[in-house]
Design a protein around this motif. Structure first.
Motif, short mmCIF file in Angstrom:
data_model
loop_
_atom_site.label_atom_id
_atom_site.label_comp_id
_atom_site.label_asym_id
_atom_site.label_seq_id
_atom_site.Cartn_x
_atom_site.Cartn_y
_atom_site.Cartn_z
N ALA A 184 -2.69 3.07 4.44
CA ALA A 184 -3.83 3.39 3.56
C ALA A 184 -4.24 4.86 3.71
O ALA A 184 -4.55 5.53 2.72
CB ALA A 184 -5.00 2.46 3.85
N VAL A 200 -4.40 1.37 -4.53
CA VAL A 200 -4.51 1.43 -3.07
C VAL A 200 -5.86 0.87 -2.64
O VAL A 200 -5.95 0.03 -1.74
CB VAL A 200 -4.34 2.87 -2.55
N GLN A 201 -6.92 1.34 -3.29
CA GLN A 201 -8.27 0.86 -2.97
C GLN A 201 -8.37 -0.65 -3.12
O GLN A 201 -8.92 -1.33 -2.26
CB GLN A 201 -9.30 1.51 -3.89
N PHE A 221 -6.48 -2.36 -0.26
CA PHE A 221 -7.08 -2.20 1.06
C PHE A 221 -8.43 -2.92 1.16
O PHE A 221 -8.79 -3.41 2.23
CB PHE A 221 -7.22 -0.72 1.42
N ILE A 273 0.83 -1.20 0.00
CA ILE A 273 0.00 0.00 0.00
C ILE A 273 0.87 1.25 0.00
O ILE A 273 0.59 2.22 -0.72
CB ILE A 273 -0.98 0.00 1.20
N ILE A 317 -11.15 5.66 6.31
CA ILE A 317 -10.21 4.65 6.80
C ILE A 317 -9.88 4.92 8.27
O ILE A 317 -9.85 4.00 9.10
CB ILE A 317 -8.93 4.61 5.93
N TYR A 345 -3.62 0.28 8.21
CA TYR A 345 -4.56 1.40 8.14
C TYR A 345 -3.79 2.72 7.97
O TYR A 345 -4.20 3.58 7.21
CB TYR A 345 -5.42 1.46 9.41
#
Length: 195
Positions: free
Chosen positions: A113, A95-96, A99, A83, A129, A110
């Motif tokens: 992200a 990234v999406q 995650f 990430i 997030i 987290y």
């Protein structure tokens, strides 16, 4: 009469050719003028320039507690690294995708992200997030607080910036990166005294 028509046609063709040549020369002159104009090229984001110049104040997703990162499961370490990598490349879709696949409960993932969301200018997603981390009752770390302040500042939530700053002071995590994030947040909000 036919001779007059032929000579008139020749004149028209010459006039058309002259007009085309004049238009071509004008276009070339305009292009040369625009290439030598005083307009500045599009400026790159300041954060990207700081990164490339080595002047950025970087903080790993687990920088505040190396023992936490060392004790992470291999899949959590790998996810954090992946990430972080695509976040630095400003690839929000990647990234999406990463995650969304994550089903673990590691704070550094987290944090990575949220940091990626910030770099990709996806501030609302970064806040989601952060809120997901809080709802999961995961421990907040230094990067959680600093990135939270930056994200909330971007969406003009000074109440949350102030809350996070008070919380970071209460838990004794005031540090250089935290102070820098607080200054950035105050500046983003136009708070000269706070900055």
């Amino acid at each position: 009469c036919v001779a007059q028509h032929i000579s008139l046609g020749g004149i028209m063709r010459r006039a058309y050719a002259t007009l085309l040549l004049a238009a071509l020369l004008l276009r070339l002159q305009l292009r040369a003028l625009l290439e030598h104009s005083f307009a500045l090229p599009k400026q790159q984001p300041l954060g990207l320039l700081r990164d490339r110049g080595g002047y950025a104040l970087h903080e790993d997703a687990a920088s505040d507690d190396r023992n936490v990162f060392v004790s992470l499961a291999a899949k959590d370490k790998k996810m954090t690294a992946e990430i972080s990598k695509v976040g630095r490349q400003r690839d929000w879709l990647a990234v999406q995708h990463l995650f969304e696949q994550y089903d673990g409960q590691a704070t550094p993932v987290y944090n990575a992200a949220m940091t990626a969301a910030f770099h990709c200018k996806q501030y609302a997603a970064g806040i989601e997030i952060f809120e997901r981390l809080c709802a999961s009752n995961l421990p907040k770390t230094q990067p959680t607080y600093t990135m939270g302040m930056k994200l909330f500042a971007k969406v003009n939530r000074s109440d949350m910036v102030d809350k996070l700053w008070a919380e970071i002071q209460a838990v004794g995590m005031v540090s250089r990166p935290a102070c820098s994030a607080r200054i950035d947040a105050a500046a983003e909000q136009g708070d000269i005294i706070g900055a």
